[in-house]
Design a protein around this motif. Structure first.
Motif, PDB file in Angstrom:
ATOM      1  N   GLY A  36       0.825  -1.195   0.000  1.00  0.00           N
ATOM      2  CA  GLY A  36       0.000   0.000   0.000  1.00  0.00           C
ATOM      3  C   GLY A  36       0.862   1.250   0.000  1.00  0.00           C
ATOM      4  O   GLY A  36       1.979   1.257   0.520  1.00  0.00           O
ATOM      5  N   GLU A 119      -5.883  -6.335  -1.222  1.00  0.00           N
ATOM      6  CA  GLU A 119      -6.634  -5.657  -0.161  1.00  0.00           C
ATOM      7  C   GLU A 119      -5.860  -5.672   1.152  1.00  0.00           C
ATOM      8  O   GLU A 119      -5.829  -4.676   1.884  1.00  0.00           O
ATOM      9  CB  GLU A 119      -7.997  -6.309   0.006  1.00  0.00           C
ATOM     10  N   SER A 122      -3.276  -3.035   1.545  1.00  0.00           N
ATOM     11  CA  SER A 122      -3.751  -1.667   1.767  1.00  0.00           C
ATOM     12  C   SER A 122      -3.952  -1.332   3.233  1.00  0.00           C
ATOM     13  O   SER A 122      -4.107  -0.157   3.588  1.00  0.00           O
ATOM     14  CB  SER A 122      -5.090  -1.465   1.037  1.00  0.00           C
ATOM     15  N   VAL A 301      -9.823  -0.047  -1.465  1.00  0.00           N
ATOM     16  CA  VAL A 301      -8.744   0.107  -2.437  1.00  0.00           C
ATOM     17  C   VAL A 301      -9.283   0.923  -3.610  1.00  0.00           C
ATOM     18  O   VAL A 301     -10.189   0.483  -4.322  1.00  0.00           O
ATOM     19  CB  VAL A 301      -8.222  -1.252  -2.923  1.00  0.00           C
ATOM     20  N   LYS A 325      -7.243   3.578  -0.521  1.00  0.00           N
ATOM     21  CA  LYS A 325      -5.816   3.415  -0.712  1.00  0.00           C
ATOM     22  C   LYS A 325      -5.428   3.171  -2.170  1.00  0.00           C
ATOM     23  O   LYS A 325      -6.177   2.599  -2.945  1.00  0.00           O
ATOM     24  CB  LYS A 325      -5.316   2.232   0.125  1.00  0.00           C
ATOM     25  N   VAL A 327      -2.572   0.991  -4.192  1.00  0.00           N
ATOM     26  CA  VAL A 327      -1.770  -0.196  -3.923  1.00  0.00           C
ATOM     27  C   VAL A 327      -0.979  -0.561  -5.182  1.00  0.00           C
ATOM     28  O   VAL A 327      -1.494  -0.453  -6.301  1.00  0.00           O
ATOM     29  CB  VAL A 327      -2.650  -1.396  -3.507  1.00  0.00           C
TER      30      VAL A 327
END
Length: 331
Positions: A36, A119, A122, A301, A325, A327
């Motif tokens: 992330g 995921e 993140s 994400v 986030k 990533v």
């Protein structure tokens, strides 16, 4: 081993060959699957923390990792090759924008089983920030009122969910286009920061989590009830932080001066201000994993870039406007 490296502050990271990580007796060697990106990465790159967090060059950036264990030190007992893990490496051992990284066993946890590796990558820094602000420092519980600024961002999107899980009434600031999104995360009150002044709308809050600083932080003090607390993650640092990281007396004095004004204003209002620079903590990540697998927290994400596009991903993060986030991923 390939990694994204800077050789001086303000330089754009470049992919280059670097030595393999040194794996100590208490370390776990992780093949990086996803990493992330955080505002902290950009601040480190820009040199904003060079006085209090001096890094040696060449420096591999990256503060979040999810990956697969491919080796363990002689004293490691909690992990084995093949485990899927995630972590925020401690501040003096960052470097997740690389093919592999050695992480202290104490900083690692198994990834939640219900989410993807992207995921999981993140989550560590933002989830630990939210946990340490709301649970560890804020002791947030049912019936309390919590204001989370920038609710659609990386920290905000997790902090809203965690505060709601803890039983709080949650207010947040966001753009009108993100209002429905933050309500879906659990926000009870949404303030459009472009057309509304949150200080004129909110009052009597127990806790504010501020990621913006400056005037926003000053105004946040005035929506707190007497005895309330503002926790800032963008600064200014306070004397407790200076002591925690072991700064010399001269730097401690400088840090004290940086936050003197906001602490003085807080005291006058009968509230407190604390600076939070989150720390690595595998035990807290295990509790976060349970919340994710129980459906209480979900990663957000916004954009995924191929690993080789780390510089482009950093630029996208700096431009803003992304929910949750950014990533970089190898899958």
């Amino acid at each position: 081993m390939r990694a994204f490296v800077i050789t001086r502050y303000k330089e754009e990271p470049r992919e280059t060959e670097v030595p393999e990580p040194v794996v100590g007796a208490g370390d776990v060697l992780v093949r990086v699957e996803a990493a992330g990106l955080n505002q902290l990465d950009e601040k480190i790159r820009a040199g904003e923390f060079k006085q209090i967090l001096p890094y040696k060059f060449p420096l591999i950036l990256g503060n979040d990792v999810a990956g697969t264990v491919i080796g363990v030190g002689a004293e490691v007992r909690g992990f084995q090759p093949g485990d899927q893990v995630y972590a925020r490496p401690r501040k003096d051992r960052i470097g997740t924008f690389a093919e592999r990284i050695a992480v202290s066993e104490a900083d690692l946890a198994l990834t939640p089983s219900s989410i993807s590796m992207t995921e999981a990558g993140s989550l560590p820094l933002v989830a630990l920030t939210a946990w340490q602000a709301l649970v560890e420092r804020g002791s947030v519980g049912p019936g309390q009122k919590v204001l989370v600024h920038a609710g659609s961002g990386g920290v905000g999107s997790i902090a809203i969910q965690l505060a709601k899980h803890l039983g709080a009434h949650v207010a947040t600031t966001a753009s009108a286009s993100n209002a429905d999104f933050v309500r879906e995360l659990g926000a009870d009150t949404v303030i459009d920061y472009r057309s509304q002044d949150f200080e004129q709308v909110l009052d009597g809050y127990d806790l504010v989590l501020d990621s913006l600083g400056g005037k926003n932080l000053e105004k946040s003090l005035r929506v707190l009830r007497p005895g309330g607390k503002a926790i800032g993650i963008s600064g200014p640092p306070d004397p407790d932080f200076a002591r925690e990281i072991g700064l010399n007396p001269l730097l401690r004095l400088a840090i004290t001066g940086l936050s003197a004004g906001i602490r003085r204003r807080a005291k006058k209002l009968g509230v407190t201000y604390e600076f939070l620079f989150m720390r690595a903590d595998g035990a807290q990540l295990r509790r976060i994993s349970s919340l994710v697998d129980d459906g209480k927290l979900r990663p957000v994400v916004g954009r995924v870039f191929p690993f080789e596009q780390a510089p482009q991903a950093l630029r996208a993060l700096a431009e803003g406007g992304i929910r949750g986030k950014v990533v970089i991923s190898r899958t």
